[in-house]
Design a protein around this motif. Structure first.
Motif, PDB file in Angstrom:
ATOM      1  N   TYR A 122     -26.594 -33.287 138.944  1.00 33.16           N
ATOM      2  CA  TYR A 122     -26.540 -31.836 138.839  1.00 33.16           C
ATOM      3  C   TYR A 122     -25.242 -31.206 139.338  1.00 33.16           C
ATOM      4  O   TYR A 122     -24.781 -30.219 138.767  1.00 33.16           O
ATOM      5  CB  TYR A 122     -27.708 -31.220 139.632  1.00 33.16           C
ATOM      6  N   PHE A 123     -24.679 -31.752 140.411  1.00 33.11           N
ATOM      7  CA  PHE A 123     -23.610 -31.047 141.111  1.00 33.11           C
ATOM      8  C   PHE A 123     -22.285 -31.791 141.062  1.00 33.11           C
ATOM      9  O   PHE A 123     -22.246 -33.023 140.956  1.00 33.11           O
ATOM     10  CB  PHE A 123     -23.982 -30.853 142.584  1.00 33.11           C
ATOM     11  N   SER A 124     -21.223 -31.014 141.194  1.00 33.27           N
ATOM     12  CA  SER A 124     -19.888 -31.547 141.478  1.00 33.27           C
ATOM     13  C   SER A 124     -19.641 -31.384 142.974  1.00 33.27           C
ATOM     14  O   SER A 124     -20.125 -30.427 143.592  1.00 33.27           O
ATOM     15  CB  SER A 124     -18.815 -30.784 140.691  1.00 33.27           C
ATOM     16  N   PRO A 125     -18.877 -32.299 143.577  1.00 33.92           N
ATOM     17  CA  PRO A 125     -18.587 -32.149 145.013  1.00 33.92           C
ATOM     18  C   PRO A 125     -17.588 -31.031 145.267  1.00 33.92           C
ATOM     19  O   PRO A 125     -16.710 -30.760 144.446  1.00 33.92           O
ATOM     20  CB  PRO A 125     -18.008 -33.508 145.399  1.00 33.92           C
ATOM     21  N   GLY A 126     -17.744 -30.372 146.417  1.00 33.22           N
ATOM     22  CA  GLY A 126     -16.749 -29.404 146.858  1.00 33.22           C
ATOM     23  C   GLY A 126     -15.643 -30.123 147.611  1.00 33.22           C
ATOM     24  O   GLY A 126     -15.487 -31.335 147.493  1.00 33.22           O
ATOM     25  N   GLY A 127     -14.905 -29.391 148.389  1.00 32.59           N
ATOM     26  CA  GLY A 127     -13.821 -30.038 149.099  1.00 32.59           C
ATOM     27  C   GLY A 127     -13.231 -29.226 150.223  1.00 32.59           C
ATOM     28  O   GLY A 127     -12.884 -29.748 151.274  1.00 32.59           O
ATOM     29  N   GLU A 128     -13.137 -27.927 150.027  1.00 31.70           N
ATOM     30  CA  GLU A 128     -12.484 -27.085 151.015  1.00 31.70           C
ATOM     31  C   GLU A 128     -13.376 -26.869 152.231  1.00 31.70           C
ATOM     32  O   GLU A 128     -14.580 -26.617 152.110  1.00 31.70           O
ATOM     33  CB  GLU A 128     -12.145 -25.726 150.396  1.00 31.70           C
ATOM     34  N   ALA A 129     -12.785 -26.949 153.413  1.00 29.97           N
ATOM     35  CA  ALA A 129     -13.514 -26.636 154.633  1.00 29.97           C
ATOM     36  C   ALA A 129     -13.852 -25.147 154.662  1.00 29.97           C
ATOM     37  O   ALA A 129     -13.160 -24.327 154.071  1.00 29.97           O
ATOM     38  CB  ALA A 129     -12.692 -27.015 155.859  1.00 29.97           C
ATOM     39  N   CYS A 130     -14.936 -24.828 155.349  1.00 25.30           N
ATOM     40  CA  CYS A 130     -15.355 -23.436 155.501  1.00 25.30           C
ATOM     41  C   CYS A 130     -15.477 -23.128 156.989  1.00 25.30           C
ATOM     42  O   CYS A 130     -16.278 -23.758 157.692  1.00 25.30           O
ATOM     43  CB  CYS A 130     -16.697 -23.209 154.813  1.00 25.30           C
ATOM     44  N   VAL A 131     -14.677 -22.187 157.468  1.00 26.98           N
ATOM     45  CA  VAL A 131     -14.762 -21.730 158.850  1.00 26.98           C
ATOM     46  C   VAL A 131     -14.717 -20.208 158.844  1.00 26.98           C
ATOM     47  O   VAL A 131     -13.869 -19.607 158.161  1.00 26.98           O
ATOM     48  CB  VAL A 131     -13.618 -22.295 159.723  1.00 26.98           C
ATOM     49  N   PHE A 132     -15.631 -19.572 159.570  1.00 28.83           N
ATOM     50  CA  PHE A 132     -15.654 -18.118 159.689  1.00 28.83           C
ATOM     51  C   PHE A 132     -15.900 -17.750 161.148  1.00 28.83           C
ATOM     52  O   PHE A 132     -16.419 -18.565 161.930  1.00 28.83           O
ATOM     53  CB  PHE A 132     -16.732 -17.505 158.779  1.00 28.83           C
ATOM     54  N   THR A 133     -15.548 -16.550 161.501  1.00 28.02           N
ATOM     55  CA  THR A 133     -15.647 -16.113 162.898  1.00 28.02           C
ATOM     56  C   THR A 133     -16.605 -14.934 163.026  1.00 28.02           C
ATOM     57  O   THR A 133     -16.528 -13.961 162.273  1.00 28.02           O
ATOM     58  CB  THR A 133     -14.262 -15.709 163.437  1.00 28.02           C
ATOM     59  N   ILE A 134     -17.531 -15.071 163.977  1.00 26.26           N
ATOM     60  CA  ILE A 134     -18.451 -13.997 164.320  1.00 26.26           C
ATOM     61  C   ILE A 134     -18.343 -13.759 165.823  1.00 26.26           C
ATOM     62  O   ILE A 134     -18.545 -14.691 166.623  1.00 26.26           O
ATOM     63  CB  ILE A 134     -19.910 -14.336 163.944  1.00 26.26           C
ATOM     64  N   ASP A 135     -18.012 -12.561 166.208  1.00 24.46           N
ATOM     65  CA  ASP A 135     -17.924 -12.174 167.626  1.00 24.46           C
ATOM     66  C   ASP A 135     -17.103 -13.169 168.439  1.00 24.46           C
ATOM     67  O   ASP A 135     -17.475 -13.568 169.552  1.00 24.46           O
ATOM     68  CB  ASP A 135     -19.320 -12.027 168.231  1.00 24.46           C
ATOM     69  N   GLY A 136     -16.004 -13.617 167.862  1.00 24.69           N
ATOM     70  CA  GLY A 136     -15.069 -14.462 168.583  1.00 24.69           C
ATOM     71  C   GLY A 136     -15.330 -15.949 168.533  1.00 24.69           C
ATOM     72  O   GLY A 136     -14.516 -16.740 169.023  1.00 24.69           O
ATOM     73  N   THR A 137     -16.435 -16.368 167.939  1.00 24.16           N
ATOM     74  CA  THR A 137     -16.750 -17.799 167.826  1.00 24.16           C
ATOM     75  C   THR A 137     -16.505 -18.268 166.400  1.00 24.16           C
ATOM     76  O   THR A 137     -16.942 -17.619 165.437  1.00 24.16           O
ATOM     77  CB  THR A 137     -18.204 -18.085 168.229  1.00 24.16           C
ATOM     78  N   ALA A 138     -15.816 -19.401 166.252  1.00 19.89           N
ATOM     79  CA  ALA A 138     -15.495 -19.960 164.931  1.00 19.89           C
ATOM     80  C   ALA A 138     -16.566 -20.966 164.529  1.00 19.89           C
ATOM     81  O   ALA A 138     -16.789 -21.964 165.227  1.00 19.89           O
ATOM     82  CB  ALA A 138     -14.130 -20.624 164.958  1.00 19.89           C
TER      83      ALA A 138
END
Length: 537
Positions: A122-138
């Motif tokens: 069904y799926f293709s693999p992703g690759g890019e890392a995902c990082v987001f920040t909420i209230d100063g924490t990554a």
């Protein structure tokens, strides 16, 4: 900052239902003061959606739901798993919303294609890392299989993550909860990231998701976890990469977990598919006794109808013990004599059988009369027939097509005979909803028999169950060869016999009803042997 992990029970493909469940947990998390809530893998549609993922309209419906959920992200960030289609490629994805805006996006890197998983279909693999920040924490994001390999977690670490969020759809098999924790500890040791693991709970066809969401601190210590086999919101306090929690639910013993998996699997299959109840053939034997106990615990006595169908070969104690169990569990009960119907079958066939000796044909006619009666009751009432055969019987073909295999759901399909005995003992030692000791002791202790001919015993046709089950486990669940099993100490004749029976009965298993998976390899999604098969080793 307070973080919530939503361990909820979805219905695959019922996007509206899942959305309501998620909105409920968002509301509860907000009331508790949570700033972030994490949902399991493919939370919008449930897991595994299988070939629903091949329908273009499915993605639009999931996207519509995702947009509605995003509106609830005022004051709380949402980490939501969903399927995604772009440029004729499909992805297993997560989107992060905050203040009604998408602030991050991740596509699963490691796609499992073993055991019950078929994600490369069904799926293709992703690759890019995902990082987001909420209230100063990554926060970094991995999805399920990603943490079984180092690469995705390493990418999140390099991208600046302090805490790794892991939405999951990890189905249960024996002791799987501890296995997950150990794998997650390896990723924490390698990266130094705290890790929050959010899993599904609930039954989905043959799969049972056990929950057991958990949190590991940067030292790899298990600081919190949700209970198994029930919905739960797990709250974690987070300050940078430091996490803490006071929630550490007790996890059941191995046998208790196996039993709870069967109960949840039956309950969800019946309720999610809207059957009014269940029927089963009660024989006075241990398999049907355990199946009845599971059905009662899953659905309540008012939803269960047990049917005793004696013949002249049925021992008096089988009827007596069945009646005794009914007295204990208090469900609907019927007795239907099959012998007149059996004799009519034999009379009709006698010109065709002339000159031929009695054999298993006549035994199978008895089983098929019983199957016909159960299916007639099912047609009339709408209740689903639960079959009662165990994995040892399914391995060796010690079951009758269109007879005791007739039905809609196989409760013990992945439960070996020796495990059946253990689970009976466990259930009799445990009080559930006020019901203790539901299975009469003689049902457990008397020698098993199909009672299709005089003085019949299972062990007349099969190796001792402790031997059969060990060979079955080695060959089926661990993929060992016949030579390896013989070298480990089992008699060559027993090994050859069991494997030969396994091979020649594949056609039966292919026609068997779906049943609950509780081992690393059951006779379902993860067993795909050819029926026409010349390999024997």
């Amino acid at each position: 900052m307070l973080i919530a992990l939503s361990q909820f029970n979805p219905i695959v493909g019922n996007i509206e239902y899942n959305q309501k469940k998620m909105l409920h947990d968002i509301s509860e998390a907000k009331k508790a003061g949570a700033r972030l809530i994490v949902f399991p893998e493919l939370a919008v549609c449930g897991y595994p959606p299988e070939d629903l993922l091949l329908r273009p309209s499915f993605y639009q419906d999931c996207l519509n739901s995702l947009n509605e959920l995003a509106k609830a992200s005022e004051g709380i960030a949402l980490v939501i798993g969903h399927p995604e289609e772009e440029n004729n490629e499909r992805f297993n994805a997560v989107t992060v919303f905050d203040q009604q805006t998408a602030i991050a996006h991740y596509r699963k890197l490691s796609l499992p294609n073993n055991e019950v998983f078929d994600e490369y279909r069904y799926f293709s693999p992703g690759g890019e890392a995902c990082v987001f920040t909420i209230d100063g924490t990554a926060f970094g994001v991995n999805i399920c299989e990603d943490i079984w390999h180092p690469e995705a977690a390493d990418r999140a670490k390099l991208a600046g993550a302090e805490v790794l969020l892991v939405p999951n759809a990890s189905p249960y098999h024996k002791d799987k909860e501890q296995e997950r924790v150990e794998i997650a500890k390896e990723r924490v040791k390698e990266t130094g990231l705290a890790l929050l693991y959010c899993n599904w709970v609930g039954g989905q066809d043959e799969l049972v998701f056990d929950g057991g969401s958990f949190a590991l601190n940067t030292e790899g210590e298990l600081i919190a976890h949700s209970p198994l086999f029930e919905e739960h919101l797990l709250f974690i306090e987070c300050a940078g990469n430091q996490i803490q929690s006071e929630t550490k639910a007790s996890w059941p013993s191995t046998d208790a977990a196996l039993y709870q998996a069967l109960v949840l699997g039956v309950r969800d299959y019946i309720q999610k598919n809207r059957f009014p109840g269940v029927l089963l053939g009660l024989s006075g034997g241990v398999d049907s006794g355990l199946t009845l106990a599971v059905a009662i615990d899953a659905l309540g006595a008012d939803k269960v109808h047990a049917v005793m169908m004696p013949s002249k070969y049925t021992a008096d104690i089988s009827v007596i013990d069945s009646r005794e169990m009914i007295e204990r569990v208090k469900c609907q009960y019927s007795e239907l004599d099959i012998w007149p119907m059996y004799e009519q079958f034999v009379s009709t066939l006698s010109p065709e059988f002339e000159g031929r000796a009695l054999d298993t044909t006549e035994e199978n006619i008895q089983a098929r009369v019983r199957g016909t009666l159960l299916m007639a009751l099912s047609n009339k009432t709408g209740k689903l027939v639960l079959t009662t055969g165990n994995k040892s019987e399914m391995t060796t073909g010690y079951c009758t097509l269109y007879g005791d295999m007739a039905g809609g759901f196989a409760v013990l399909k992945d439960v070996s005979k020796m495990t059946v005995y253990r689970l009976c003992e466990y259930r009799n030692q445990t009080t559930i909803d006020g019901l203790a000791n539901p299975i009469p002791e003689r049902i457990i202790t008397r020698p098993p028999s199909a009672e299709l001919r005089p003085d019949q015993k299972d062990q007349d046709s099969l190796p001792p169950y402790e031997v059969l089950d060990a060979i079955m486990e080695a060959y089926v669940e661990r993929n060992q060869s016949m030579a390896d099993i013989i070298a480990s100490g089992y008699q060559e004749a027993d090994v050859v016999r069991v494997v030969k029976l396994l091979k020649i009965n594949e056609y039966k298993r292919r026609q068997a009803p779906v049943g609950i998976r509780i081992t690393p390899r059951g006779f379902g999604k993860d067993w795909r042997y050819p029926i026409t098969n010349g390999y024997f080793a």
